[in-house]
Design a protein around this motif. Sequence first.
Motif, PDB file in Angstrom:
ATOM      1  N   ALA A 363       1.005  -1.219  -0.118  1.00  0.00           N
ATOM      2  CA  ALA A 363       0.029   0.040  -0.238  1.00  0.00           C
ATOM      3  C   ALA A 363       0.740   1.151  -0.071  1.00  0.00           C
ATOM      4  N   ASP A 364       1.912   1.294   0.740  1.00  0.00           N
ATOM      5  CA  ASP A 364       2.781   2.423   0.762  1.00  0.00           C
ATOM      6  C   ASP A 364       3.597   2.594  -0.624  1.00  0.00           C
ATOM      7  N   LYS A 365       3.962   1.506  -1.022  1.00  0.00           N
ATOM      8  CA  LYS A 365       4.633   1.687  -2.631  1.00  0.00           C
ATOM      9  C   LYS A 365       3.649   2.286  -3.561  1.00  0.00           C
ATOM     10  N   GLY A 366       2.307   1.706  -3.346  1.00  0.00           N
ATOM     11  CA  GLY A 366       1.347   2.442  -4.196  1.00  0.00           C
ATOM     12  C   GLY A 366       1.170   4.124  -4.107  1.00  0.00           C
ATOM     13  N   LYS A 367       1.215   4.466  -2.856  1.00  0.00           N
ATOM     14  CA  LYS A 367       1.207   5.985  -2.609  1.00  0.00           C
ATOM     15  C   LYS A 367       2.631   6.416  -2.979  1.00  0.00           C
ATOM     16  N   ALA A 368       3.728   5.885  -2.761  1.00  0.00           N
ATOM     17  CA  ALA A 368       4.968   6.419  -3.182  1.00  0.00           C
ATOM     18  C   ALA A 368       4.768   6.835  -4.731  1.00  0.00           C
ATOM     19  N   TYR A 369       4.121   6.012  -5.540  1.00  0.00           N
ATOM     20  CA  TYR A 369       4.011   6.280  -6.815  1.00  0.00           C
ATOM     21  C   TYR A 369       3.613   7.777  -7.222  1.00  0.00           C
ATOM     22  N   THR A 370       2.591   8.144  -6.368  1.00  0.00           N
ATOM     23  CA  THR A 370       1.982   9.787  -6.630  1.00  0.00           C
ATOM     24  C   THR A 370       3.399  10.583  -6.087  1.00  0.00           C
ATOM     25  N   ALA A 371       4.205  10.115  -5.210  1.00  0.00           N
ATOM     26  CA  ALA A 371       5.288  11.075  -4.617  1.00  0.00           C
ATOM     27  C   ALA A 371       6.165  11.231  -5.972  1.00  0.00           C
ATOM     28  N   GLY A 372       6.624  10.057  -6.526  1.00  0.00           N
ATOM     29  CA  GLY A 372       7.390  10.281  -7.588  1.00  0.00           C
ATOM     30  C   GLY A 372       6.885  10.628  -8.911  1.00  0.00           C
ATOM     31  N   TYR A 373       5.720  10.519  -9.108  1.00  0.00           N
ATOM     32  CA  TYR A 373       5.026  11.253 -10.281  1.00  0.00           C
ATOM     33  C   TYR A 373       5.147  12.840  -9.997  1.00  0.00           C
ATOM     34  N   MET A 374       4.798  13.437  -8.827  1.00  0.00           N
ATOM     35  CA  MET A 374       4.851  14.776  -8.615  1.00  0.00           C
ATOM     36  C   MET A 374       6.361  15.072  -8.362  1.00  0.00           C
ATOM     37  N   ASP A 375       7.227  14.354  -8.119  1.00  0.00           N
ATOM     38  CA  ASP A 375       8.770  14.737  -8.150  1.00  0.00           C
ATOM     39  C   ASP A 375       9.298  15.016  -9.653  1.00  0.00           C
ATOM     40  N   LYS A 376       8.727  14.256 -10.291  1.00  0.00           N
ATOM     41  CA  LYS A 376       9.181  14.523 -11.641  1.00  0.00           C
ATOM     42  C   LYS A 376       8.365  15.706 -12.358  1.00  0.00           C
ATOM     43  N   GLY A 377       7.369  15.904 -11.949  1.00  0.00           N
ATOM     44  CA  GLY A 377       6.403  17.268 -12.087  1.00  0.00           C
ATOM     45  C   GLY A 377       7.315  18.354 -11.935  1.00  0.00           C
ATOM     46  N   ILE A 378       7.852  18.406 -10.529  1.00  0.00           N
ATOM     47  CA  ILE A 378       8.490  19.537  -9.986  1.00  0.00           C
ATOM     48  C   ILE A 378       9.646  19.818 -10.790  1.00  0.00           C
ATOM     49  N   ALA A 379      10.583  18.870 -11.273  1.00  0.00           N
ATOM     50  CA  ALA A 379      11.541  18.754 -11.854  1.00  0.00           C
ATOM     51  C   ALA A 379      11.530  19.315 -13.273  1.00  0.00           C
ATOM     52  N   ARG A 380      10.383  19.229 -13.580  1.00  0.00           N
ATOM     53  CA  ARG A 380      10.056  19.843 -15.035  1.00  0.00           C
ATOM     54  C   ARG A 380       9.431  21.221 -15.063  1.00  0.00           C
ATOM     55  N   GLY A 381       9.039  21.620 -13.702  1.00  0.00           N
ATOM     56  CA  GLY A 381       8.396  23.020 -13.532  1.00  0.00           C
ATOM     57  C   GLY A 381       7.005  22.710 -13.796  1.00  0.00           C
ATOM     58  N   LYS A 382       6.406  21.639 -13.743  1.00  0.00           N
ATOM     59  CA  LYS A 382       4.956  21.205 -14.039  1.00  0.00           C
ATOM     60  C   LYS A 382       3.980  21.137 -12.540  1.00  0.00           C
ATOM     61  N   ALA A 383       4.668  21.030 -11.536  1.00  0.00           N
ATOM     62  CA  ALA A 383       4.372  20.842 -10.181  1.00  0.00           C
ATOM     63  C   ALA A 383       4.952  21.818  -9.065  1.00  0.00           C
ATOM     64  N   THR A 384       4.540  21.758  -8.142  1.00  0.00           N
ATOM     65  CA  THR A 384       5.054  22.282  -6.955  1.00  0.00           C
ATOM     66  C   THR A 384       5.171  21.466  -5.564  1.00  0.00           C
ATOM     67  N   ALA A 385       6.121  21.715  -4.811  1.00  0.00           N
ATOM     68  CA  ALA A 385       6.197  20.998  -3.539  1.00  0.00           C
ATOM     69  C   ALA A 385       4.818  21.002  -2.825  1.00  0.00           C
ATOM     70  N   GLU A 386       4.159  22.292  -2.841  1.00  0.00           N
ATOM     71  CA  GLU A 386       2.802  21.991  -2.118  1.00  0.00           C
ATOM     72  C   GLU A 386       1.663  21.393  -2.887  1.00  0.00           C
ATOM     73  N   LYS A 387       1.696  21.243  -4.048  1.00  0.00           N
ATOM     74  CA  LYS A 387       0.775  20.333  -4.758  1.00  0.00           C
ATOM     75  C   LYS A 387       1.266  19.033  -4.572  1.00  0.00           C
ATOM     76  N   LYS A 388       2.400  18.420  -4.502  1.00  0.00           N
ATOM     77  CA  LYS A 388       2.663  17.043  -3.991  1.00  0.00           C
ATOM     78  C   LYS A 388       2.222  16.911  -2.671  1.00  0.00           C
ATOM     79  N   GLU A 389       2.583  17.804  -1.832  1.00  0.00           N
ATOM     80  CA  GLU A 389       1.911  17.458  -0.341  1.00  0.00           C
ATOM     81  C   GLU A 389       0.668  17.218  -0.228  1.00  0.00           C
ATOM     82  N   ALA A 390      -0.369  18.083  -0.869  1.00  0.00           N
ATOM     83  CA  ALA A 390      -1.362  18.192  -1.007  1.00  0.00           C
ATOM     84  C   ALA A 390      -2.200  16.790  -1.525  1.00  0.00           C
ATOM     85  N   ALA A 391      -1.679  16.589  -2.555  1.00  0.00           N
ATOM     86  CA  ALA A 391      -1.945  15.103  -3.225  1.00  0.00           C
ATOM     87  C   ALA A 391      -1.653  14.030  -2.248  1.00  0.00           C
ATOM     88  N   LEU A 392      -0.500  14.076  -1.646  1.00  0.00           N
ATOM     89  CA  LEU A 392      -0.395  12.886  -0.873  1.00  0.00           C
ATOM     90  C   LEU A 392      -1.016  12.857   0.429  1.00  0.00           C
TER      91      LEU A 392
END
Length: 732
Positions: A363-392
């Motif tokens: 279950a935790d690994k499944g949730k971590a998929y969102t974290a990894g996806y959002m991290d890639k978005g942050i690196a590309r300027g498509k997301a923010t740390a705040e949006k990542k935390e909100a999604a998680l």
Amino acid sequence: MTDFTLSKGADGVAIITWDVPGKSMNVLSFEGLAELDACIDEVLADDAIKGAVITSGKDSFAGGMDLNILASLRDQVEGDPARGVFDGVMRMHGILRKIELAGMDFRTKKGGKPIVAAMPGTGLGIGFELPLACHRIFAADVKAKIGLPEIMVGLFPGAGGTTRLVRKLGAMAAAPFLLEGKTLEPAKAKAAGLVDEVVAPDALLDAARDWVLNASEADLVKPWDAKGYKMPGGTPYTPAGFPTFMGAAVMVNANTKGVYPAARAVLAAAYEGALVSFDEALKIEARWFTKVVLDPTSGAMIRSLFINKGALEKGAVRPAGVGDERVQKLGVLGAGMMGAGIALISAMAGIEVVLIDASQEAADKGKAYTAGYMDKGIARGKATAEKKEAALARITATTDYEALKGCDLVVEAVFEDPKVKAEVTAKAEAVLGADAIFATNTSTLPISDLAKASTRPGQFIGIHFFSPVERMNLVEIIRGRETGDRAVAKALDFVRQIRKTPIVVNDARFFYANRCILPYINEGIRMVGEGVAPWLVEHAAELLGFPVGPLQLTDEVSLDLGVKIARATRAAMGDAYPDGDVDAVVFPLYEAGRLGRKAGAGFYAYDEKGKRQGIWPGLGERFALAGDQPELGEVQNRLMMAQVLEAVRALDEGVLTDIREGDVGAILGWGFAPWSGGPFSWLDRIGAAKAVEICGALEAAHGARFKAPALLRDMAAKGESFYTRFAPAAAA
């Protein structure tokens, strides 16, 4: 109702506000264009007005042209649709050119009035072509898209966007925006030269006003209207420009395989326009645009990818009389790749998610998929740390089914095993509220059979996501024999929340998408077994506009999945099983460990990094090439008809109830030749009689699987098309 209004400020700056009543985003109609023209005339005629700012009364600037009016242009001149379209386009050119020239006397370079665009948000298509005609473009620093995406629906920028952007940026820099439909956020748009200024949203109008009041007469002369103008990067017959245009031609042909006329047309308009004056270039652009609008490819793509897709996303097939069923709390059973993807897109859409798996680690690994996806978005300027935390924060990963209490929708995404699915269904329903809807995510298992594990089959439905969930836009909703309207409405509202495109089909083996795509794959494999050159099979598919050939597609989804489906289908059909010759190719490769890309070996060979290296040389040793190879057209007909006949059968049998869903689902679900508009649009294009003729030849040569369905034969006899015979269901 008025789309454009003009207000005069005490400082002498007029504000022209674009605000189409009843629309969430502005779209341009010819009535609106006439209103804009009148506003511009007033600006130029009134001595008290020093200049104007064109802005929007909405959060965005504009979403483009109302594509529904393009069809009406064909009827403007009786018996001459080309003249109707061309005259309509030139009317747009005339108004935008009036803005650009702004009443200036070009002999003296005096007398003009500055007109600028102030974009509070997204500007696409004509929503960017209009600003390109202005003397300065201001964009608010917000999350927005700016660009010219017309190529995505079979068109190209025909209101001056092609000519102006090539002259503004040069052919090479303009190519991604014209040929790929690339859009950018405001800051990146400024860096690319699309817009001139990016300012804070609350400073947008003030900045635009200040520029108008301080503009010099030189500021009003566009570069291409100035004496001595030279195109950035050079024109086609200069040493710098020649390789650019030659390279663009090669790129277009390589990427489109000759089946997308809009790409060729935009390149031709840019090339020919670069050789003449600006005003002549606009006429050339209008001629090419007219040619594309009148091409059946454009009409089919607009209908499927704009009109029909939009209608489905707005609830065209939603059951009547059912209230709002948007999801408040979602349960996801199974945190593997599919379940993790569903949790990701749901959390990003603002939905509270409970993600359950058999172990906390999973279950935790499944949730971590969102974290990894959002991290890639942050690196590309498509997301923010705040949006990542909100999604998680919206995802609860657990093994406890009690956490499902309060969920109004549960999506089960466990293994494709009826026993496992039945077990988790019972566990979930034990804690769910009486009104909760239960959905199973499956690509092959009949929904009505799976619903037998439910104590409330009326609230049981299939929701088939395509993998990877976050990238695939289609969601197939499957109504079981006992599924009620509220369950369908819940599924549709959920799909709309997560910004996907839904189709609703009735329960049958493989539903709709897989029912059509499997024959495509099997026909390609069957030809390999017959000794047809595998590269001929693959290139035939590419030249039809399919993103990948059937052999590459098999490698991507894996041969072991194909073997699993084949065994299950054989067990269900017994002696009626039709694909033994396909199994004769697939099973030996499977047994040899050639499972596809994931194994680094399949129909294709791969290097150590997993990159395809071409067709596996050993394939020819296992399945010797026939001495006489078929014509390209025969191979293409086999690949096309294998799919479209299944689509027709699905409609005839009631699996499909709306041909819009058949066309849109085919394009978004498995990449069915987007240029064609989908299987039903393609059949309409060639005509039912021609389709029956092709089927007759294929049936005689290759067997009963190509027998034309009775529905198609009946339509051929009556001279009907799908979009006339099924017009009530297909009306947007």
